[in-house]
Design a protein around this motif. Structure first.
Motif, PDB file in Angstrom:
ATOM      1  N   ASP A  10      32.936  29.838  43.123  1.00  0.00           N
ATOM      2  CA  ASP A  10      34.265  29.023  42.973  1.00  0.00           C
ATOM      3  C   ASP A  10      34.276  28.523  41.345  1.00  0.00           C
ATOM      4  O   ASP A  10      34.699  27.397  41.350  1.00  0.00           O
ATOM      5  CB  ASP A  10      34.635  27.956  43.779  1.00  0.00           C
ATOM      6  CG  ASP A  10      34.670  28.607  45.285  1.00  0.00           C
ATOM      7  OD1 ASP A  10      35.818  28.665  46.031  1.00  0.00           O
ATOM      8  OD2 ASP A  10      33.529  28.530  45.735  1.00  0.00           O
ATOM      9  N   ASP A  40      35.279  33.875  44.360  1.00  0.00           N
ATOM     10  CA  ASP A  40      36.047  33.062  43.586  1.00  0.00           C
ATOM     11  C   ASP A  40      35.792  32.921  42.022  1.00  0.00           C
ATOM     12  O   ASP A  40      35.852  31.628  41.607  1.00  0.00           O
ATOM     13  CB  ASP A  40      36.518  31.587  44.372  1.00  0.00           C
ATOM     14  CG  ASP A  40      37.619  31.669  45.253  1.00  0.00           C
ATOM     15  OD1 ASP A  40      38.083  32.897  45.436  1.00  0.00           O
ATOM     16  OD2 ASP A  40      37.960  30.789  45.954  1.00  0.00           O
ATOM     17  N   ASN A  70      38.549  35.009  47.911  1.00  0.00           N
ATOM     18  CA  ASN A  70      39.934  35.422  48.322  1.00  0.00           C
ATOM     19  C   ASN A  70      40.944  35.414  46.973  1.00  0.00           C
ATOM     20  O   ASN A  70      41.739  36.231  46.698  1.00  0.00           O
ATOM     21  CB  ASN A  70      40.556  34.508  49.185  1.00  0.00           C
ATOM     22  CG  ASN A  70      40.329  32.979  48.949  1.00  0.00           C
ATOM     23  OD1 ASN A  70      39.169  32.509  48.423  1.00  0.00           O
ATOM     24  ND2 ASN A  70      41.248  31.984  49.133  1.00  0.00           N
ATOM     25  N   HIS A  71      40.533  34.478  45.939  1.00  0.00           N
ATOM     26  CA  HIS A  71      41.058  34.263  44.769  1.00  0.00           C
ATOM     27  C   HIS A  71      41.320  35.616  43.906  1.00  0.00           C
ATOM     28  O   HIS A  71      41.913  36.126  43.300  1.00  0.00           O
ATOM     29  CB  HIS A  71      40.914  33.095  43.757  1.00  0.00           C
ATOM     30  CG  HIS A  71      41.458  31.823  44.207  1.00  0.00           C
ATOM     31  ND1 HIS A  71      42.221  31.204  43.808  1.00  0.00           N
ATOM     32  CD2 HIS A  71      41.232  31.215  45.524  1.00  0.00           C
ATOM     33  CE1 HIS A  71      42.719  30.138  44.167  1.00  0.00           C
ATOM     34  NE2 HIS A  71      42.161  29.992  45.371  1.00  0.00           N
ATOM     35  N   HIS A 163      31.327  34.214  50.411  1.00  0.00           N
ATOM     36  CA  HIS A 163      32.296  33.524  50.153  1.00  0.00           C
ATOM     37  C   HIS A 163      32.728  32.262  51.169  1.00  0.00           C
ATOM     38  O   HIS A 163      32.569  31.279  51.132  1.00  0.00           O
ATOM     39  CB  HIS A 163      33.675  34.111  49.473  1.00  0.00           C
ATOM     40  CG  HIS A 163      34.513  33.067  48.977  1.00  0.00           C
ATOM     41  ND1 HIS A 163      34.132  32.351  48.066  1.00  0.00           N
ATOM     42  CD2 HIS A 163      35.768  32.814  49.314  1.00  0.00           C
ATOM     43  CE1 HIS A 163      35.119  31.671  47.548  1.00  0.00           C
ATOM     44  NE2 HIS A 163      36.289  32.003  48.343  1.00  0.00           N
ATOM     45  N   HIS A 203      33.882  28.549  48.674  1.00  0.00           N
ATOM     46  CA  HIS A 203      35.342  28.569  49.248  1.00  0.00           C
ATOM     47  C   HIS A 203      35.638  27.185  49.764  1.00  0.00           C
ATOM     48  O   HIS A 203      36.882  26.768  49.421  1.00  0.00           O
ATOM     49  CB  HIS A 203      35.249  29.602  50.565  1.00  0.00           C
ATOM     50  CG  HIS A 203      36.736  29.694  50.823  1.00  0.00           C
ATOM     51  ND1 HIS A 203      37.659  30.076  50.195  1.00  0.00           N
ATOM     52  CD2 HIS A 203      37.189  29.743  52.026  1.00  0.00           C
ATOM     53  CE1 HIS A 203      38.850  30.214  50.834  1.00  0.00           C
ATOM     54  NE2 HIS A 203      38.776  30.091  52.195  1.00  0.00           N
TER      55      HIS A 203
HETATM   56 FE   LIG Z   1      38.070  30.690  48.138  1.00  0.00          FE
END
Ligand SMILES: [Fe+2]
Ligand SMILES: [Fe+2]
Lengths: 258, 91
Positions: A10, A40, A70-71, A163, A203
């Motif tokens: 992240d 991320d 996810n980003h 993640h 995450h």
């Molecule tokens: Fe995330």
């Protein structure tokens, strides 16, 4: 045998962050055999942001292995993002693994992004509307691929990189209501299906560092807002001096390399 | 549009909170999921951790632009990125 693993997730890079991690990253060869990135890497998953990641995390003297988050999927440019990272020498895992020759032995790393769904007794089920089934099947497929990758690696030490979280322990601090969006028990089940020594994820920005799977595998949430340093370093091995071993629940011991 | 209160009282605070949270995630200039919005009497306080001072300013700018009548203060920190001073031994 001790293998030294550095990890962070992240980092959400864009131009405004480039250079912030680099001074600490330059110290990596002295303290770690590998750097794991727990997804991320970018803010929106654009090719331009991936180039920022390549600049910051490329050309290091230790191997860098990553999964996406996810980003990194936000702008639907995953193939371009992966290419930029791979061109910078970063290994991107998704349902597969890699074995690295370290001074302490062969380190196997299997990785997937993973997905949500929740944890035992409070999780989504493969039932009802097609959208719900698709959600749960995404999780199950991801966990199946992680388990298969972990079991396929021929190595001395096995690490799982995701993640999303495989356990609820490392989510403590997040609102309970969003746990199903932060991880799933199937990932933990996959990790427990192999002789995994350590599971690393990101995450959960408001989560906590330490947890354990039901099978006893240590889990570490290395999201940058959680660890609040450039990366964490774990010495994983079975022949440690007893005075170097920190009991669970303590924050660790003094760095031994300085 | 549905008015849940007297005209002039503004939307109920809970909807403002929800809207700010979604704004911060979905606005391409910000895309932050880790910001918490807390109600303090008549003002809103933003908490969280971001990766640069620029992002902290962007968040405040965006929220003040969207809700010019809501007093907003920020307690957002920039996450440290130093090398670790300790390691963790895992047997
Ligand atoms: Fe995330
Ligand atoms: Fe994140």
């Amino acid at each position: 045998m001790v293998i030294r693993i550095a990890a962070v997730g992240d980092v959400h890079l864009d131009e405004d962050v480039v250079g912030r991690f680099r001074p600490a990253l330059e110290e990596l060869p002295e303290c770690a055999d590998v750097l794991l990135l727990a997804g991320d890497l970018t803010r929106h998953g654009t090719e331009a942001e991936a180039r920022c990641v390549a600049e910051e995390f490329g050309g290091l003297a230790v191997p860098v292995v990553t999964v996406l988050g996810n980003h990194d999927h936000q702008c639907d440019q995953v193939p371009q993002v992966v290419k930029v990272l791979e061109d910078a020498g970063i290994t991107v895992l998704e349902g597969n693994g890699v074995v690295l020759d370290c001074a302490g032995g062969r380190l196997g790393i299997a990785g997937v992004k993973g997905f949500g769904g929740g944890f035992a007794g409070r999780c989504a089920s493969d039932f009802g509307e097609p959208e719900m089934k698709a959600f749960v099947r995404t999780t199950t497929d991801s966990a199946d691929r992680l388990g298969a990758a972990l079991r396929s690696l021929d190595c001395d030490m096995l690490v799982a990189l995701t993640h999303y979280s495989p356990v609820p322990d490392t989510l403590a601090g997040e609102p309970l209501e969003i746990y199903p969006f932060l991880g799933s028990y199937q990932l933990g089940q996959a990790i427990d299906s192999a002789p995994t020594a350590l599971a690393v994820h990101g995450h959960a920005h408001a989560g906590t560092e330490r947890g354990t799977t039901p099978g006893g595998v240590r889990v570490r949430n290395v999201a940058h807002p959680v660890i609040k340093q450039a990366y964490s370093v774990f010495h994983v091995g079975d022949q440690l001096d007893t005075d170097q071993v920190s009991p669970i629940g303590q924050s660790g011991s003094q760095r031994s390399w300085s | 549009m549905t008015h849940h209160r007297d005209i002039g009282a503004g939307p109920p605070d809970e909807y403002v909170e929800a809207e700010i949270q979604r704004l911060l995630v979905e606005d391409p200039a910000v895309a932050e999921q880790g910001i918490t919005v807390v109600r303090r009497e008549r003002a809103l306080v933003l908490y969280g951790e971001v990766e640069s001072p620029h992002r902290r300013e962007e968040i405040l700018r965006l929220v003040s632009e969207r809700f010019p009548d809501v007093p907003v203060t920020s307690d957002i920190g920039v996450i440290r990125a130093q090398a670790p001073t300790e390691i963790e031994q895992l047997p």
